[in-house]
Design an enzyme around this catalytic site. Structure first.
Site: not given
Ligand code: TPP
Ligand code: MG
Lengths: 82, 623
Positions: B515, B146-147, B84, B196
């Site tokens: 990042m 439920f749910q 979802e 529902k």
């Molecule tokens: C759902 C979620 N969890 C954690 C983060 C924290 N976060 C920001 S950037 C990142 C790394 C992203 O890695 P990737 O998609 O490989 O991108 P890159 O920076 O390597 O280009 C994380 C863990 C986030 N922004 N969103």
């Protein structure tokens, strides 16, 4: 500073929770809260007091006015109604 | 966004089905049909079965012929994701790319809670959605059925509004009102929780009518009818004409308000350079000589220096968010006058005090200012400032190691950009790849850049691309993703092929959360806690092939870059390209947390201004 707000609220499912939730989520601590009926059974009045500075008060008023069920928010001390 | 807001009050035509008996589920589908909803994103389940059945029956009895392709298609296409959350981001991608309200339909409990992230994401980026959730029967609400999940409580904290429909006779007006709420004023997601038994109730179709919402509508009307008077315009121009170095700071509001053309005309008339936020990209043609592209934490050096130098700021649908004004006092420190236009009164002066403000529709405000300035022959003399801006753009242009033996992400985006030329719809995950895409793509028009700006939700890119491709079946849609971000909703790779969408998926693989590593290098002495993925076993190319991608390749060598990208983008169907990039590539420039733009680090290939470059404690060596 202590401020008292008066909020007219539509009696919808979850409306009170949304007002309280907004204050909690934005970090405003509610000191007292009273909910009373009005002459219109579809509308209640919330009287709410809290401590905050002027800048925060402006934000609280504006953010509260974004809640869809809120009919009116007033700050009687400054008559900032809308 | 604004026009249909008060529609119900002006519609007088009798609906052809008025007076017909319908189930609640049929009422929901009929409102969707009347709203012109052509595609639904969602996942079925016990508490929403009646609605899905009504959609099925609607499609079976209302087939329509597509004008161009002459093919028979369903009028309300149902797109089923893997999760979802995917449906929510598809609806959001559809909304962002089209400007229309995106619609998602999910079941109660887990279906609804999986939808929380896209709803919050859409709220934070002001994206109009209507989400219909099934709920347990009214008699069972509150019984730990439920749910069952307290959707109204959960979503109430993150949506623009939530309706729990307990009175079936209000269902029709409620669903219709949800659309009005989603697109009016500052747009946002609206959730309708439908028990529902309400879906199964026997109702009489009215064909018109919305909920009163007297408070909301009065406030909306006041904002929508607000006009800039002569005194407002005069005050604005008095300040502008005193300024030597005025700058426009344009945010996502320019796009939400469909104000890009009005902004263009304003800039043509008065010559203010434009810096754009992450959400505002596409609001002003980034290839224009007066475009400064992105500002903020990872903005271009020239945009950030221009902000540093300007003496007048006009903020348009922008909210001084912490990725732009991390230290509000140090943002645009030489600005003697700040003007702000926004549709949301709560954003005026929220972060930074402003000297001039207007709360109202941005398009009209810009048109009014342009007309006023033209009529009065007001034209700032900005030749010196234009020369300064041109020099900033020349001296501090985006750049990187063009001799690198490893594939660099910047080069990949530039190569894709040479084909796309600002005309592709680009979505992203979150991380370094997102920032590189923002920095190195050209953005020529609104609604071509889909990114999770405020929430920064990893996993956004792939489902958003799916939604965008449904909005624009004939446009090139590219998802620039990260190896970690794409994992979050990787199940949606299969959705791409199930629906035969010609999406181009690019994974910039730096073997981890780049990042996060960048911040760990800077602020945690290089301790890569939980951000390294070198032990991960996934073969992305095999994964894409397993999901039916007819074109799936891994790119590892610099000399392959151009031909492989040309081949990839030319492929007519779903295509998947994994690029093994230099894992040490960093995002430059960077304004660190708590730093001012003057303290921005620019890396080894973008010249910084002397003051910042000479800083001994510059952490750039740690990249
Ligand atoms: C759902 C979620 N969890 C954690 C983060 C924290 N976060 C920001 S950037 C990142 C790394 C992203 O890695 P990737 O998609 O490989 O991108 P890159 O920076 O390597 O280009 C994380 C863990 C986030 N922004 N969103
Ligand atoms: Mg990565």
């Amino acid at each position: 500073m202590n401020h008292t707000l008066s909020i007219l609220l539509q009696n919808e499912a979850g409306a009170l929770v949304r007002v309280a939730g907004l204050f909690a989520a934005r970090g405003y601590n509610i000191d007292t809260l009273t909910v009373t009926a009005t002459h219109d059974p579809a509308v209640s009045r919330l009287t709410l007091s809290l401590q905050c500075d002027e800048a925060a008060l402006g934000q609280i008023l504006q953010q509260t006015r974004k809640l869809v069920d809120v009919l009116q928010v007033a700050h009687p001390a400054t008559a900032l109604a809308a | 966004m604004n026009a249909p807001a008060l529609k119900a009050e002006t519609t007088t035509d009798r609906h052809p089905l008025a007076g017909h008996s319908m189930s609640g589920a049929e009422v929901i589908v009929q409102v969707l049909a009347d709203e012109g909803v052509g595609v639904l994103f969602g996942y079925s389940g016990g508490a929403i079965l009646p609605v899905y059945d009504a959609v099925f029956r609607h499609n079976a009895t209302h087939t329509c012929v597509d004008g161009s392709a002459e093919e028979v298609r369903e009028p309300m296409r149902l797109v089923v994701p893997a999760n979802e959350q995917g449906a929510g981001f598809m609806a959001a991608g559809y909304a962002r790319a089209s400007g229309k309200v995106g619609v998602a339909i999910v079941t109660s409990g887990p279906g609804a809670t999986n939808m929380v992230t896209p709803v919050r994401d859409s709220m934070a980026d002001s994206i109009p959605l209507v989400v219909i959730c099934g709920q347990v029967g009214t008699a069972a609400i509150g019984s730990d059925a439920f749910q069952e999940a307290p959707v109204s409580n959960i979503m109430g904290a993150c949506a623009k509004h939530v309706f729990l429909v307990t009175d079936a006779t209000q269902l029709e007006a409620t669903v219709r009102t949800a659309f009005t709420l989603a697109r009016s004023g500052r747009p946002g997601p609206v959730v309708v929780d439908v028990p529902k038994d309400v879906q199964n109730a026997t109702l009489v179709w009215q064909g018109r009518g919305e909920l009163a919402l007297a408070g909301y509508r009065a406030r909306l009307r006041a904002v929508e009818q607000a006009v800039l008077g002569d005194t407002d315009c005069a005050a604005f121009f008095a300040a502008l004409l005193q300024a030597q170095r005025p700058l426009i700071y344009a945010g996502g509001g320019v796009i939400a308000a469909e104000a890009a053309e009005a902004l263009r005309a304003f800039v043509d008339a008065f010559g203010l350079p434009v810096a754009t936020t992450l959400m505002g990209l596409g609001g002003f043609d980034s290839t224009d000589p007066l475009a400064l592209h992105l500002l903020g934490m990872h903005g271009t050096a020239y945009a950030n220096y221009a902000v540093e130098d300007c003496d007048f700021v006009l903020a348009l649908g922008a909210r001084f968010d912490d990725r732009v004004a991390g230290v509000p006092d140090k943002f645009a420190p030489r600005a003697r006058f700040i003007a702000q236009v926004d549709i949301d009164p709560a954003e005026i002066g929220k972060v930074k005090r402003v000297d001039w403000q207007h709360v109202g529709p941005l398009k009209r405000a810009l048109e009014r200012l342009t007309a006023y300035g033209r009529v009065h022959g007001l034209k700032p003399q900005l030749a010196a400032w234009h020369a300064h801006v041109a020099e900033l753009k020349r001296a501090h242009a985006m750049n990187y190691d063009r001799e690198s033996a490893l594939v660099l992400p910047y080069a990949v985006i530039e190569a894709i950009n040479r084909h796309a030329q600002g005309r592709a719809v680009v979505s992203t995950g979150v991380g370094q790849h997102q920032m590189w895409a923002a920095q190195y793509f050209d953005f020529r028009a609104p609604r071509h850049w889909l990114t999770s700006g405020s929430m920064g939700t990893m996993g956004f890119g792939l489902p958003a691309a799916v939604g965008a491709q449904f909005a624009h079946p004939h446009k090139l849609v590219i998802d620039i993703d990260g190896d970690a971000s794409i994992r979050m909703n990787i199940g949606e790779l299969e959705t791409v092929t199930t629906y035969g969408l010609p999406i181009k998926v690019v994974v910039l693989n730096n073997v981890g959360d780049g990042m996060v590593r960048q911040w760990q290098k800077l602020y945690f002495k290089g301790r890569f806690a939980a951000s390294d993925k070198s032990l991960h076993k996934k073969d992305f190319v095999l994964a894409a092939q397993a999901d039916g991608f007819g074109w799936a390749r891994r790119l590892e060598r610099v000399d392959e870059l151009e031909p492989v990208i040309a081949d990839f983008l030319a492929y007519p169907g779903p295509a998947f390209l994994e690029v093994m990039i230099d894992p040490d590539a960093g995002v430059y420039p960077m304004v660190g947390p708590g730093a001012s733009y003057a303290q921005m680090i620019t890396g080894d290939f973008i010249p910084a201004r002397a003051a910042a470059a000479a800083r001994k404690d510059s952490p750039s060596h740690m990249f």
